[in-house]
Write a protein that holds these residues in place. Structure first.
Motif, short mmCIF file in Angstrom:
data_model
loop_
_atom_site.label_atom_id
_atom_site.label_comp_id
_atom_site.label_asym_id
_atom_site.label_seq_id
_atom_site.Cartn_x
_atom_site.Cartn_y
_atom_site.Cartn_z
N PHE A 42 -4.80 3.08 -5.46
CA PHE A 42 -4.30 4.44 -5.28
C PHE A 42 -4.14 4.76 -3.80
CE2 PHE A 42 -5.33 4.77 -9.67
CZ PHE A 42 -4.60 5.83 -10.16
N LEU A 43 -4.98 4.18 -2.97
CA LEU A 43 -4.82 4.22 -1.52
C LEU A 43 -4.51 2.82 -1.04
CD1 LEU A 43 -7.71 6.54 -0.25
CD2 LEU A 43 -5.30 7.12 -0.47
N GLN A 44 -3.51 2.68 -0.19
CA GLN A 44 -3.15 1.39 0.36
C GLN A 44 -3.59 1.33 1.82
OE1 GLN A 44 1.07 1.14 -0.35
NE2 GLN A 44 0.81 0.58 -2.50
N GLN A 45 -4.47 0.40 2.11
CA GLN A 45 -5.03 0.32 3.46
C GLN A 45 -4.07 -0.38 4.40
OE1 GLN A 45 -9.14 -0.78 3.60
NE2 GLN A 45 -9.02 -1.58 5.66
N GLY A 46 -3.86 0.23 5.57
CA GLY A 46 -3.01 -0.37 6.60
C GLY A 46 -3.85 -1.04 7.66
N LYS A 47 -3.18 -1.56 8.67
CA LYS A 47 -3.90 -2.19 9.77
C LYS A 47 -4.59 -1.13 10.63
CE LYS A 47 -0.65 -6.07 10.04
NZ LYS A 47 0.31 -6.80 10.89
N TYR A 100 -4.90 3.16 16.23
CA TYR A 100 -5.59 4.06 17.13
C TYR A 100 -7.11 4.02 16.90
CZ TYR A 100 -1.27 6.05 18.92
OH TYR A 100 -0.06 6.22 19.54
N ASN A 101 -7.63 2.81 16.93
CA ASN A 101 -9.07 2.56 16.83
C ASN A 101 -9.68 3.09 15.52
OD1 ASN A 101 -9.13 1.38 19.42
ND2 ASN A 101 -9.20 3.41 20.36
N GLY A 102 -8.93 3.06 14.46
CA GLY A 102 -9.47 3.50 13.18
C GLY A 102 -8.62 3.01 12.02
N LYS A 103 -9.24 2.96 10.85
CA LYS A 103 -8.52 2.56 9.65
C LYS A 103 -7.67 3.73 9.16
CE LYS A 103 -12.01 -0.72 7.99
NZ LYS A 103 -12.94 -1.06 6.89
N PHE A 104 -6.52 3.39 8.60
CA PHE A 104 -5.70 4.42 7.99
C PHE A 104 -5.21 3.95 6.63
CE2 PHE A 104 -2.34 1.83 9.78
CZ PHE A 104 -1.31 1.95 8.87
N PHE A 105 -4.78 4.93 5.84
CA PHE A 105 -4.33 4.64 4.48
C PHE A 105 -3.00 5.34 4.23
CE2 PHE A 105 -8.94 4.68 4.61
CZ PHE A 105 -9.25 3.46 4.05
N ARG A 106 -2.28 4.78 3.27
CA ARG A 106 -1.06 5.40 2.79
C ARG A 106 -1.10 5.46 1.27
NH1 ARG A 106 3.45 2.44 6.65
NH2 ARG A 106 3.72 4.14 8.14
N ILE A 107 -0.24 6.31 0.72
CA ILE A 107 -0.13 6.43 -0.73
C ILE A 107 1.26 5.99 -1.14
CG2 ILE A 107 -0.18 8.04 -2.68
CD1 ILE A 107 -2.10 9.76 -1.11
N HIS A 108 1.32 5.11 -2.12
CA HIS A 108 2.60 4.62 -2.63
C HIS A 108 3.43 5.79 -3.14
CE1 HIS A 108 5.46 2.43 -5.20
NE2 HIS A 108 5.16 1.36 -4.48
N ASP A 109 4.74 5.72 -2.96
CA ASP A 109 5.61 6.81 -3.38
C ASP A 109 5.44 7.13 -4.86
OD1 ASP A 109 6.56 7.08 -0.86
OD2 ASP A 109 8.46 6.05 -1.19
N LEU A 110 5.29 6.12 -5.68
CA LEU A 110 5.15 6.34 -7.12
C LEU A 110 3.87 7.12 -7.42
CD1 LEU A 110 6.59 5.67 -9.77
CD2 LEU A 110 5.15 3.65 -9.95
N LEU A 111 2.83 6.83 -6.67
CA LEU A 111 1.57 7.56 -6.85
C LEU A 111 1.68 8.98 -6.31
CD1 LEU A 111 -0.80 4.63 -5.96
CD2 LEU A 111 -0.60 5.72 -8.18
N HIS A 112 2.49 9.16 -5.27
CA HIS A 112 2.75 10.52 -4.78
C HIS A 112 3.46 11.34 -5.85
CE1 HIS A 112 2.00 12.81 -1.25
NE2 HIS A 112 2.08 11.78 -0.44
N ASP A 113 4.37 10.68 -6.56
CA ASP A 113 5.04 11.37 -7.67
C ASP A 113 4.04 11.77 -8.75
OD1 ASP A 113 7.51 11.12 -6.47
OD2 ASP A 113 7.93 9.19 -7.40
N LEU A 114 3.07 10.90 -8.99
CA LEU A 114 2.04 11.21 -9.98
C LEU A 114 1.26 12.46 -9.57
CD1 LEU A 114 0.28 10.41 -12.46
CD2 LEU A 114 -1.15 9.14 -10.86
N ILE A 115 0.87 12.54 -8.29
CA ILE A 115 0.11 13.72 -7.85
C ILE A 115 0.98 14.96 -7.95
CG2 ILE A 115 -1.34 14.67 -6.03
CD1 ILE A 115 -1.46 11.99 -4.74
#
Length: 806
Positions: A609-614, A617-632
């Motif tokens: 549900f969360l996709q982890q990126g590299k 800026y000295n911290g982990k970040f996440f993104r949400i797949h477009d399909l899951l954004h549609d779900l929300i």
């Protein structure tokens, strides 16, 4: 006969004294009287926590289920009503949380008696008058005298900031330390003509303070003798240190809480009576999730696109020879979000295994969340012996039969859609217990929706199901839309490309939507479809996966809808925002909320549900797949989260849309004074306001922040320049307005400035008893006593200048 003013005054004093003498009796009887009159809300508060909120959550789940089912119908006339019902319930849930906040506020007020508040107010007033007069006669050359003691006398801090220098150099300051104050020794300051004025004012202030202390001592002595006299005659059960006014004020406040709770109950009852909540909401969720699932025991008829490289890597692992000791089998795990094509890939892999004849026997099992070990053993026997052996009901006999069937064979077991939460799941251990009788080199291929489940049996890391590139995805979509036939009309391909782009790379969406288009090869129907929301029938499996999350994690995930699509969400920000909104629940006092929130993130990442990126800026970040954004978007309503994505190119052009007045959480992409004033400030129920970007040349007006504090009293999160990179460039000195004290619910305050900005905090900040985080980026905080902010967990800034001890 005329009544003189003196007689009226004497009558007033007599009534006051008699009322004071009788206050213990009144205090003893008043709670019972008010309770009988309906002013006691304690019972309702208990009901709210133990019964009403759980009932609200159950009703909301049923409504959301009906909404998803209704969206899947060709005629979904009930969606609008169900959306309204969902919004009502979510707002009621927010109201319940506000009720608990109000209860805490009432209890904190009640902890101080009216006399204590009056004395403190009078004392502070005298000190304030002395300061005002002193400030008016102070010469410009005088340094400011600061009181940094930890007493309750004063906590106001004011420092003149030199505006002429770019680095905001501090002026000379004379500070009175606690020890100096205790010894009544003056701190040396520069001589000035106004010394005599200051001396007289200090005498005035000290005399006023002494007078009130004497009155307080006398009042305490009088109370002691009054209470002693009541004890003599046997009246001892009245509450101490209270008076009728305390009880009356608290009872009136709690009466309003009771009314608010009754409105929440009324909302739940109204929704439950709706005929739209029919039998469909009681159907098993797995029926929705699995209605399009095909069994993998038969050869797949689906053509596979873009999986060759991934298939080759899996096949290479299946061909590997075993090394060392251990079980006779090794395990390969594959995980990916629902609808990513795991089952189809398992079919695809099975076909290749059979072609190469790598194993003596292949067993393919679909494992549901609430799987039965006995049922799986029966299915395994059916694959091996072509007989399910349904006549065997004893577990031990069933295991022996399975061992007998596997003994001496090189087998490949495919466990599709495995649902477990830990490696030590007892049912999983029972499932694999009879397998270690095969030939060394046997394999188990596991597919799952979470990384944890896929890796439960693996010695190494499981493999994530890769996405399809644009060309492969379009080819797959057109294959199912045209049935593999060639159409000479190029317009089909052009419109098909538009539709496929709306499906966001979901393999299951391509199969379902493509199949529907293939049944009607009318180009007008295709064009109509291209203009519609085509995700309705593709959300079932993902929706079911979402339903497996705990209630708190669901709320955390839904809150992510406040961010734009493809937005990089920093891990730390996500944790602190969830905590500020009260979504993170601990099970014991020793449990740290940040650790619990990170556990939520781990589960959401595991479920894809969360996709982890590299690291960014000295911290982990996440993104949400477009399909899951549609779900929300489908789960939440427009009044839950609202985004204003006014890009940088639009600055200077005010956003022209409308925001629902009941909006709870608002995200504004770029700072815009007119937009905030006209669109955001009227939202009285707003709980989150995030202004993401502030241009380096954009001036932050203090009156805008002041208006936000005055007009948005329910804010729990206020973030200005909440971006991960960059900071506010102007102004170089900022005074947080006194009105910040009106945001009694505020937990999270972020005002991220650059290295050259200095923040001055008002004394009213100490009224924010719920505040958990203060984030000023790379700015510096001027002197302030944070001792009263008992819930403050984090302060982020470049430096804090001379924070008082205590």
């Amino acid at each position: 006969m005329a009544i003189t003013a003196l007689e009226v005054a004497w009558a007033g004093w007599v009534i006051t004294v008699v009322g004071w003498l009788l206050s213990p009796i009144i205090t003893l009887l008043l709670p019972k009287i008010l309770s009988n009159l309906g002013f006691d809300a304690s019972k309702k508060l208990r009901e709210l926590e133990m019964h009403i909120i759980p009932e609200l959550h159950n009703t909301l789940c049923a409504v959301d289920q009906e909404r998803m089912l209704e969206r899947g119908k060709k005629v979904n006339s009930g969606v609008a009503v169900l959306d309204k019902m969902a919004a009502m319930l979510r707002h009621a849930r927010d109201e319940a949380e506000d009720v608990f906040d109000a209860q805490q506020e009432i209890e904190s007020r009640r902890s101080r008696s009216c006399w204590d508040i009056l004395c403190a107010a009078c004392n502070s007033s005298c000190v304030w008058v002395a300061r005002i007069v002193s400030a008016r006669v102070r010469t410009p050359e005088e340094p400011v005298l600061l009181n940094t003691s930890t007493s309750d006398e004063t906590i106001a801090v004011t420092i003149d900031i030199a505006a002429s220098t770019a680095t905001c150099h501090e002026q000379a300051v004379a500070v009175a330390t606690p020890s100096d104050s205790a010894s009544h020794e003056a701190v040396p300051v520069a001589a000035a003509p106004s010394d005599s004025w200051r001396s007289n004012l200090e005498v005035f202030k000290n005399r006023c303070r002494s007078t009130f202390y004497c009155l307080a001592d006398g009042f305490e002595a009088a109370c002691f003798y009054r209470n002693w006299s009541y004890e003599v005659i046997g009246v001892t059960s009245y509450p101490e240190n209270t008076n009728p006014l305390d009880f009356l004020a608290t009872a009136i406040s709690r009466r309003s809480l009771k009314i608010r709770i009754e409105k929440i109950e009324s909302t739940i009852d109204e929704v439950k009576k709706s005929p739209l909540l029919g039998e469909a909401s009681k159907s098993a969720p797995q029926d929705i999730a699995n209605k399009n699932r095909s069994r993998i025991r038969t050869t797949s008829n689906r053509k596979v696109f873009g999986r060759e490289a991934f298939r080759d890597s899996v096949m290479e692992k299946l061909r590997e020879n075993p090394h060392g000791t251990g079980p006779c089998y090794s395990v390969i795990g594959i995980y990916g979000v629902a609808g990513s094509g795991k089952t189809t890939f398992a079919q695809y892999t099975r076909d290749r295994i059979e072609e190469e004849k790598l194993f003596d026997t292949i067993i393919s099992i679909h494992v549901s969340e609430n799987f039965s070990v006995d049922d799986i053993f029966h299915e395994m026997l059916k694959d091996i012996t072509k007989d399910r052996h349904s006549n065997i009901s004893d577990r031990e006999e069933l295991e022996e039969k399975l061992k007998e069937s596997l003994r001496g064979k090189l087998f490949c077991l495919i466990l599709d859609d495995l649902w477990v939460k830990t490696k030590n799941d007892p049912q999983l251990e029972e499932l694999i217990s009879p397998l270690n009788v095969g030939v060394k080199g046997s394999k188990i291929l596991v597919t799952a929706r979470t990384k944890v489940a896929a890796g439960a049996l693996c010695a190494g890391e499981p493999m994530e199901m890769p996405g399809l590139d644009e060309h492969a995805y379009l080819s797959m979509f057109m294959h199912y839309a045209l049935g593999g036939t060639v159409v000479t009309d190029e317009e089909f391909e052009r419109v098909g490309r538009v539709i496929s782009e709306k499906l966001h790379g979901s393999p299951i969406a391509a199969v379902i939507v493509g199949g529907r288009l293939g049944s009607n090869r009318d180009i007008n129907f295709w064009k109509y479809t291209a203009e519609c929301d085509m995700l309705n029938d593709t959300m079932d499996a993902i929706w079911w996966s979402y339903r497996q999350l705990s209630l708190d994690i669901k709320r955390c995930f839904e809150y992510c809808n406040i961010f734009p699509r493809r937005f990089k969400i920093k891990k730390g920000d996500l944790v602190h925002l969830w905590i500020a909104q009260g979504f993170v629940k601990t099970t014991c006092a020793r449990e740290d909320m940040e650790d619990v929130a990170e556990g939520y993130i781990h589960e959401l990442v595991s479920c894809s549900f969360l996709q982890q990126g590299k690291t960014w800026y000295n911290g982990k970040f996440f993104r949400i797949h477009d399909l899951l954004h549609d779900l929300i978007d489908m789960i939440t309503t427009r009044t839950d989260c609202f985004r204003i994505e006014n890009e940088s190119s639009q600055r200077g052009e005010t956003w022209k849309g409308d925001i629902p007045r009941d909006t709870r959480h608002l995200f504004i992409q770029n700072y815009d004074t007119e937009l905030i004033t006209e669109k955001a400030l009227p939202l009285a129920n707003l709980r989150t306001l995030i202004i993401h970007l502030v241009g380096r040349d954009t001036q932050i007006e203090e009156n805008i922040i002041d208006n936000i504090c005055k007009k948005l009293p329910k804010l729990r999160v206020l973030g200005v320049a909440n971006q991960t990179y960059g900071s506010i460039g102007k102004p170089q000195s900022f005074f947080v307005p006194d009105s910040i004290g009106q945001l009694k619910c505020l937990r999270y305050l972020a005002f991220r400035t650059d290295l050259f900005c200095t923040i001055t905090l008002p004394s009213t900040l100490n009224k924010l008893q719920h505040i958990q985080l203060l984030d000023f980026g790379e700015g510096s905080i001027r002197k302030f006593n944070f001792a009263k902010l008992v819930n403050l967990r984090h302060i982020f800034c470049w430096k804090v200048v001379e924070v008082p001890v205590g």
